[in-house]
Design an enzyme around this catalytic site. Structure first.
Site, mmCIF file in Angstrom:
data_model
loop_
_atom_site.group_PDB
_atom_site.id
_atom_site.type_symbol
_atom_site.label_atom_id
_atom_site.label_comp_id
_atom_site.label_asym_id
_atom_site.label_seq_id
_atom_site.Cartn_x
_atom_site.Cartn_y
_atom_site.Cartn_z
ATOM 1 N N ARG A 83 41.331 32.975 26.579
ATOM 2 C CA ARG A 83 42.179 32.370 27.598
ATOM 3 C C ARG A 83 42.209 30.844 27.455
ATOM 4 N NH1 ARG A 83 41.376 35.656 33.064
ATOM 5 N NH2 ARG A 83 41.283 37.729 32.187
ATOM 6 N N GLU A 150 51.472 38.632 31.554
ATOM 7 C CA GLU A 150 51.236 37.971 32.826
ATOM 8 C C GLU A 150 51.072 36.460 32.651
ATOM 9 O OE1 GLU A 150 48.732 39.124 36.764
ATOM 10 O OE2 GLU A 150 47.520 38.539 35.064
HETATM 11 C C1 B12 Z 1 37.954 35.336 43.129
HETATM 12 C C2 B12 Z 1 37.657 35.895 41.778
HETATM 13 C C3 B12 Z 1 38.386 35.401 40.721
HETATM 14 C C4 B12 Z 1 39.416 34.310 40.850
HETATM 15 C C5 B12 Z 1 38.675 32.973 40.747
HETATM 16 C C6 B12 Z 1 39.454 31.849 41.339
HETATM 17 C C7 B12 Z 1 38.735 30.581 41.113
HETATM 18 N N1 B12 Z 1 39.288 29.759 40.299
HETATM 19 O O1 B12 Z 1 37.665 30.412 41.648
HETATM 20 C C8 B12 Z 1 40.299 34.616 39.634
HETATM 21 C C9 B12 Z 1 41.331 35.644 40.068
HETATM 22 C C10 B12 Z 1 41.014 33.452 39.013
HETATM 23 C C11 B12 Z 1 39.300 35.276 38.736
HETATM 24 C C12 B12 Z 1 39.394 35.305 37.389
HETATM 25 C C13 B12 Z 1 38.508 35.945 36.548
HETATM 26 N N2 B12 Z 1 37.469 36.721 36.897
HETATM 27 CO CO1 B12 Z 1 36.898 36.898 38.717
HETATM 28 N N3 B12 Z 1 36.345 37.368 40.430
HETATM 29 C C14 B12 Z 1 36.663 36.887 41.604
HETATM 30 C C15 B12 Z 1 35.920 37.667 42.689
HETATM 31 C C16 B12 Z 1 36.900 38.675 43.255
HETATM 32 C C17 B12 Z 1 35.325 36.822 43.820
HETATM 33 C C18 B12 Z 1 34.509 35.630 43.348
HETATM 34 C C19 B12 Z 1 34.360 34.669 44.479
HETATM 35 O O2 B12 Z 1 35.075 33.691 44.588
HETATM 36 N N4 B12 Z 1 33.439 34.975 45.385
HETATM 37 C C20 B12 Z 1 33.129 34.160 46.511
HETATM 38 C C21 B12 Z 1 31.981 33.221 46.187
HETATM 39 C C22 B12 Z 1 31.593 32.448 47.409
HETATM 40 O O3 B12 Z 1 30.897 34.018 45.800
HETATM 41 P P1 B12 Z 1 30.522 34.357 44.276
HETATM 42 O O4 B12 Z 1 31.385 33.622 43.345
HETATM 43 O O5 B12 Z 1 30.547 35.857 44.175
HETATM 44 O O6 B12 Z 1 29.037 33.830 44.134
HETATM 45 C C23 B12 Z 1 27.958 34.328 44.880
HETATM 46 C C24 B12 Z 1 26.755 34.545 44.000
HETATM 47 O O7 B12 Z 1 27.096 34.911 42.692
HETATM 48 C C25 B12 Z 1 25.986 33.294 44.098
HETATM 49 N N5 B12 Z 1 26.291 32.186 43.170
HETATM 50 C C26 B12 Z 1 27.458 31.824 42.607
HETATM 51 N N6 B12 Z 1 27.308 30.718 41.868
HETATM 52 C C27 B12 Z 1 26.004 30.356 41.952
HETATM 53 C C28 B12 Z 1 25.298 29.313 41.413
HETATM 54 C C29 B12 Z 1 23.938 29.173 41.714
HETATM 55 C C30 B12 Z 1 23.196 28.066 41.136
HETATM 56 C C31 B12 Z 1 23.304 30.120 42.551
HETATM 57 C C32 B12 Z 1 21.881 29.990 42.853
HETATM 58 C C33 B12 Z 1 24.011 31.164 43.080
HETATM 59 C C34 B12 Z 1 25.363 31.283 42.781
HETATM 60 O O8 B12 Z 1 26.257 32.830 45.378
HETATM 61 C C35 B12 Z 1 27.541 33.245 45.830
HETATM 62 C C36 B12 Z 1 27.469 33.717 47.251
HETATM 63 O O9 B12 Z 1 26.696 34.874 47.366
HETATM 64 C C37 B12 Z 1 34.781 38.345 41.883
HETATM 65 C C38 B12 Z 1 34.330 39.727 42.343
HETATM 66 C C39 B12 Z 1 33.814 39.812 43.730
HETATM 67 N N7 B12 Z 1 34.515 40.488 44.538
HETATM 68 O O10 B12 Z 1 32.801 39.310 44.065
HETATM 69 C C40 B12 Z 1 35.399 38.461 40.497
HETATM 70 C C41 B12 Z 1 34.507 38.409 39.253
HETATM 71 C C42 B12 Z 1 33.444 37.361 39.449
HETATM 72 N N8 B12 Z 1 35.439 37.983 38.193
HETATM 73 C C43 B12 Z 1 35.157 38.485 37.041
HETATM 74 C C44 B12 Z 1 35.866 38.213 35.827
HETATM 75 C C45 B12 Z 1 35.366 38.916 34.602
HETATM 76 C C46 B12 Z 1 36.949 37.353 35.813
HETATM 77 C C47 B12 Z 1 37.796 37.015 34.592
HETATM 78 C C48 B12 Z 1 37.005 36.698 33.349
HETATM 79 C C49 B12 Z 1 38.842 38.070 34.346
HETATM 80 C C50 B12 Z 1 38.350 39.378 33.850
HETATM 81 N N9 B12 Z 1 38.031 39.552 32.567
HETATM 82 O O11 B12 Z 1 38.284 40.316 34.629
HETATM 83 C C51 B12 Z 1 38.582 35.797 35.108
HETATM 84 C C52 B12 Z 1 37.881 34.449 34.859
HETATM 85 C C53 B12 Z 1 38.429 33.665 33.768
HETATM 86 C C54 B12 Z 1 37.475 32.578 33.465
HETATM 87 N N10 B12 Z 1 37.899 31.673 32.631
HETATM 88 O O12 B12 Z 1 36.372 32.531 33.966
HETATM 89 C C55 B12 Z 1 34.035 39.449 37.131
HETATM 90 C C56 B12 Z 1 32.747 39.036 36.469
HETATM 91 C C57 B12 Z 1 32.223 40.231 35.730
HETATM 92 C C58 B12 Z 1 30.852 40.288 35.281
HETATM 93 N N11 B12 Z 1 30.050 39.275 35.434
HETATM 94 O O13 B12 Z 1 30.511 41.347 34.770
HETATM 95 C C59 B12 Z 1 33.946 39.734 38.683
HETATM 96 C C60 B12 Z 1 32.571 40.110 39.202
HETATM 97 C C61 B12 Z 1 34.948 40.873 38.961
HETATM 98 C C62 B12 Z 1 34.600 42.161 38.278
HETATM 99 N N12 B12 Z 1 33.891 43.055 38.934
HETATM 100 O O14 B12 Z 1 35.001 42.383 37.152
HETATM 101 N N13 B12 Z 1 38.289 35.842 39.429
#
Ligand code: B12
Ligand code: B12
Lengths: 465, 156, 465, 156
Positions: A83, A150
């Site tokens: 990407r 897309e």
């Molecule tokens: C929103 C989202 C997106 C948005 C992001 C928008 C943006 N620019 O921020 C969009 C639609 C663009 C997107 C794209 C992609 N995404 Co996305 N996305 C999500 C989603 C639905 C929510 C993430 C989010 O914002 N959560 C809200 C925030 C507040 O929480 P969080 O990020 O989950 O983090 C929590 C913890 O992880 C932790 N945390 C996070 N960061 C840190 C850092 C530290 C230091 C600490 C201690 C804790 C911590 O604390 C947070 C609160 O609990 C998740 C799945 C889900 N439902 O959770 C998938 C997910 C993260 N995405 C995923 C993927 C793979 C992608 C893509 C690569 C596409 C793909 N192949 O499917 C692309 C990313 C491209 C890239 N270059 O990275 C995967 C990751 C898979 C994995 N690890 O096995 C997930 C889990 C979805 C899935 N089940 O497949 N995504």
């Protein structure tokens, strides 16, 4: 034949005419045809997200999904190195351990392997990615006979990269759209899905639709003939149905009549519940929103969404569950049409107030970056520096997504007042710390299902068992 | 010692191939609310960019890297080289969703420690106490990977 | 301990007091408590049908269902030899090949094995059978600590046997109900589910409910304290919701206030679609009817219904799909309340016209057989000679089940006219041959799903693949 | 021969442990509509009852037994004994859902033939042509199981 092509030895790309002939010879419908048929049959076409690094495993994945879930369209989800044009990293991980890739590196594998995948399944393929500059990926896709692609110059820049100027991404996507125009003249209509999902989390409907309108107008000008407007389910029923119903109205208002426009629902794209039963409730709900909102297509989710990239079984189960929404037995469901009409009115008004000043300037490719720089166009939670992210979305008491701050969006006083009133009525605005409230709004469905909304160490094991 | 300065500084960002910024925004807010000076590099930040930022802010007590898209290990591939070149001489904390797929293994964390990551977290709440503990402890041995592995981590 | 008891060496039945103490010591809720909790939580308790011949396999089946589908109540479905008191045949097949039995022969296995099953799972058990004379089975069930027992003197006679006089079955069930009364005095409320499903195929709601009202009145007189009124989904949404909503109204009208009454929906009990996707649409639909009709409990079906007794996986999948109806995300569904109120009115009127003449006679146990002999009470498709089956149900154009012939039912002219009008409006009555039309009505859902409605050799393989 | 009589007679019923009668009612209707004299014994009919009925209607050209509940084999357990005793000397046709479970095997039919059932059907439409064929053929050898197995059956 399958498995015979190895990466690296891909010959130069075939001509567009050769690729068009190849698609014709493939003997399957194009994505545009599938969408048209779904709309005619009054059903929602279903499509999963799916992409793994290894070619052999990608082949198996597509075939398993095709066979067991019978989707209408299949996906190549591209890894995030490709990407971002980090093709070397993609290739390095592919060689070291393909399972470490979060998608299928199509450019590294090459267009011939793309054709192998295409030939392995009965339904058309779409490439889903997130590339600010997707030119090479698009050419590879076309060569692979893939009929849906897309992205857009705004929607695949701001959520997906940090520093790519909008004028660069818009120019790159103009090239893609122009190629679609050429292909249309050669007789192949490529479906261009616009990623109205943006940053996915708390995206106000009018922001999503406004960005899609601008990208659609730009695409149509280059000759694109089939446009899918993707809208991310926000979680509030009437608001989401209204957003889907807005799509044909916006198309009639802003696009030439010879462009076919479909609405697509992306099942809830925010924080997903972690427990399977709750995730499945949300999946079914999303599918019902798509059906009742008249979407031509639904991009499905899985009960593993909160945990990581899903395995094949979970992906199949998600599709099968979503397919219940195409049941002929749901005619008994009546909707709150008054409320939907009200939401629809406001969505159309807000979109008009956002896009019409921009559309009034003839050079969209200059005006869009300028508007983003000034915040007249904006998105929440931008990954890119090139949007200000001054707008702050919040949920009203009933779960609808509203503007708590509208930044520099050129909204009328009426729109401003209505947003304020809606948030005030819910008793949510201004209560407590904004970040705390925002986090609660983001975690909305965890709350609905009574899943612990702490930031970690949740009640149940993180991985599904 | 650098953590004796008036305002505590941290460097924050999301890994090189990763554009997920929602958590990044919220972490920045939360740390600022606790009085930190947060240098937030945002999405898609390479090891080199983190190292540059650290050179610019040598008082930073930690580099905090979020990774959601499963590419944490590959995205930090250059960390050992940077450290060997004498760069990034402060603790590196990594958190998020740290491997591809829905079934997580302890090896997901181990291989990050092997790259020289000092602390792997999945629980956001663990971040502030971890920063405090790192600050109270001895200067991190930048080249001794896993020096802080004893800080409790939640493996999900 | 599990697996230690072998059939035949069962000691005499324990006293009722001992069984009550045993249930108390079991440390799980009774079925009545589960139903009460479900109603309080505004959700539908879920229960599968399940029964296999072998004790070891029954144990595994219950544990698998408990673990993977988390139902609220589990079932021992009894084989049809035991139902008909052909205990020797049940024992013979059990010894030769337990897999040939279409249910669990509890009497042959003995009450101690029943306790083993009870102890193996966390939720209460119900015995579901179809015995005109269930006295031995009931005593065995109570001894096994089972807190819910299905049946009734009418509903477990007419659909299940050919020649047992109604006075015999009513007397046998009076004994069962009287024992429930004794148990209630000892502190154990047994849930008595009445099988309003009857012959399952095209049962007019007022027939189902009228039979349940009569059985409920008889049961309450003997001291039964918790009654579940089972109603078979007929397929027409508003009619089915109205029938479920009628249950509490009928209870208020005809039963003493200290009897707890629950409505239970039996998911569609007629000819099921053969294809999995279609069967699943119907399963979800049924579950939504239960939720929206306010049922306390749903008895689920599986996608293998058309083929044979389901395997464990299909049973689990059926429960999980049905559990989506308990989703908190369905509040957006509005109903055609006017239509439901209309159906409800007619159902209450029809039931009143059927049951009130019978209830006006003090000795129900004499009056019920007399009324059936004269056709004042009647059911369609009776298996027994002791109902005339002069009533002929048909579907109206919209799928609602109406009376095409009312036989000797004491219906008012208004009720007669409305049934005639409804069938005439649908353009179905009198068209072509009655049997042909009836067959089409029976095969209603095959038609809805476009499955071939020939009598055999259907398009797809009969067994799911 | 008995099938030369003016009205063709058949004996119909459902197997001993089986109370499913909807198909039974419809079959009776359909055969009557074709001019048959149908002696319908209805639900839960034992082999002995079928034999008694045949003794009463010796002109019956077939006994047609439906079985839906999966107990066909056990319910017909007494058929060989009845035949050995010289009873039920006409073709026996069995149809319906002939074994327990959702996956059917050809052995489900074979073991019915082994009991002396003459024709196993699952397709209702096959019933009238089967009756015609049986009538046109030789007198069935009651004790030769499977004599009519050549009549096409649909195994589901
Ligand atoms: C929103 C989202 C997106 C948005 C992001 C928008 C943006 N620019 O921020 C969009 C639609 C663009 C997107 C794209 C992609 N995404 Co996305 N996305 C999500 C989603 C639905 C929510 C993430 C989010 O914002 N959560 C809200 C925030 C507040 O929480 P969080 O990020 O989950 O983090 C929590 C913890 O992880 C932790 N945390 C996070 N960061 C840190 C850092 C530290 C230091 C600490 C201690 C804790 C911590 O604390 C947070 C609160 O609990 C998740 C799945 C889900 N439902 O959770 C998938 C997910 C993260 N995405 C995923 C993927 C793979 C992608 C893509 C690569 C596409 C793909 N192949 O499917 C692309 C990313 C491209 C890239 N270059 O990275 C995967 C990751 C898979 C994995 N690890 O096995 C997930 C889990 C979805 C899935 N089940 O497949 N995504
Ligand atoms: C209605 C019904 C009932 C009603 C029956 C009412 C009545 N008295 O008639 C009630 C609720 C009482 C009932 C009870 C039981 N049932 Co029931 N029932 C059904 C159901 C839903 C429909 C049957 C029906 O009426 N179909 C309409 C008629 C017109 O068609 P049909 O009977 O299917 O017959 C077709 C063919 O089989 C064939 N055919 C039938 N007979 C004959 C005869 C000949 C000669 C020929 C050529 C063809 C033929 O032609 C017909 C048209 O295509 C079926 C499942 C289904 N959805 O199909 C289960 C089903 C038949 N029942 C089943 C069972 C097991 C029972 C019980 C034993 C309870 C239990 N353990 O689950 C009890 C029976 C007790 C007993 N003593 O027999 C099973 C049989 C399982 C198996 N074979 O593996 C089924 C398949 C359900 C299931 N999937 O578990 N049942």
């Amino acid at each position: 034949m399958s498995g015979t092509v190895s990466p690296g030895d891909a010959p130069p790309l075939p001509s567009l005419a050769e690729s068009v002939a190849y698609v014709r010879a493939l003997g399957k419908p194009t994505a545009a045809q599938v969408l048209r048929d779904a709309r005619a049959a009054d059903r929602v076409a279903l499509q999963p997200r799916c992409g793994v690094g290894s070619h052999a495993q990608m082949m198996t994945l597509l075939q398993d999904l095709d066979r067991h879930a019978r989707p209408d369209i299949l996906t190549l989800t591209i890894d995030s190195y490709t990407r971002l044009k980090q093709f070397d990293s993609a290739r390095a991980v592919l060689e070291r351990n393909p399972a470490d890739l979060n998608g299928y590196p199509l450019v590294a594998h090459g267009w011939q392997r793309g054709r192998e995948l295409n030939e392995a399944v009965a339904v058309p393929l779409e490439v889903r990615h997130g590339s600010p500059d997707a030119r090479l990926l698009f050419e590879t896709s076309v060569a692979a006979g893939i009929t849906s692609f897309e992205g857009g110059g705004i929607s695949y820049n701001l959520p997906y990269s940090k520093a790519v100027p909008l004028s660069d991404s818009l120019a790159a996507w103009r090239d893609v759209d122009a190629l679609c125009g050429e292909l249309a003249e050669l007789g192949l209509v490529v479906d261009r899905e616009l990623f109205g999902t943006l940053t996915a989390v708390l995206v106000p409907p009018s922001i999503s639709l406004a960005v899609s309108v601008l990208e659609a107008v730009a695409a149509a000008r280059e000759g694109v003939r089939c446009i899918s407007v993707a809208y991310p389910q926000g979680g509030h029923f009437e608001q989401d149905v209204a957003a889907l119903r807005a799509v044909p109205l916006l198309a009639a208002r802003y696009l030439p009549p010879d462009v076919e426009v479909h609405s697509v629902l992306h099942e809830f794209m925010g924080v997903f519940p972690r427990e399977r039963a709750n995730a499945e409730d949300l999946i079914l709900y999303g599918a019902l929103v798509a059906r009742l909102g008249g979407a031509s297509k639904l991009i499905s989710k899985t009960y593993q969404e909160a945990h990581g990239i899903p395995d094949t079984r979970a992906n199949i189960d998600g599709l099968l569950l979503a397919s219940r929404a195409n049941s002929p037995l749901l005619d008994f469901i009546a909707l709150d049409e008054g409320r939907i009409a009200d939401e629809l009115d406001w969505i159309l008004t807000e979109v008009a107030e956002i896009v019409e000043p921009v559309l009034s300037v003839s050079d969209l490719h200059k005006e869009i970056p300028a508007a983003f720089a000034e915040g007249r166009l904006d998105i929440p939670f931008s990954a890119s520096r090139h949007a200000l992210s001054r707008i702050i979305p919040r949920r009203a008491g009933d779960g609808a997504i509203r503007y708590s701050a509208t930044g520099a969006l050129p909204f009328s006083a009426a729109v401003q007042r209505r947003n304020e009133r809606s948030l005030a009525a819910g008793g949510q605005a201004g209560i407590g710390d904004m970040v705390k409230g925002l986090t609660a709004d983001i975690n909305y469905f965890l709350d609905v299902f009574g899943e612990q909304t702490g930031t970690g160490g949740r009640g149940r094991a993180a991985a599904p068992s | 010692m650098r953590h004796e300065t008036a305002q505590r500084t941290v460097i924050l960002g999301v890994a090189a191939s990763d554009s997920h910024v929602v958590a990044n925004h919220l972490i920045a807010h939360a740390l600022r609310a606790r009085g930190f000076h947060v240098v937030n590099l945002g999405a898609c930040t390479s090891v080199a960019e983190f190292a540059d930022a650290h050179a610019e802010h040598p008082d930073a007590e930690a580099v905090i890297i979020g990774s959601l898209n499963g590419h944490a290990h590959e995205d930090l591939h250059d960390l050992p080289a940077a450290r060997a070149a004498g760069r990034l001489g402060c603790p590196v904390i990594v958190g998020g969703n740290l491997s591809v797929g829905s079934y997580k293994h302890t090896s997901d964390h181990e291989r990050l420690y092997a790259l020289g990551v000092d602390v792997v977290l999945t629980d956001l709440d663990a971040l502030p106490p971890t920063l405090d503990r790192l600050r109270a402890g001895t200067t991190p041995a930048a080249t001794a990977p896993g020096a802080y592995a004893a800080v409790p981590t939640v493996t999900s």
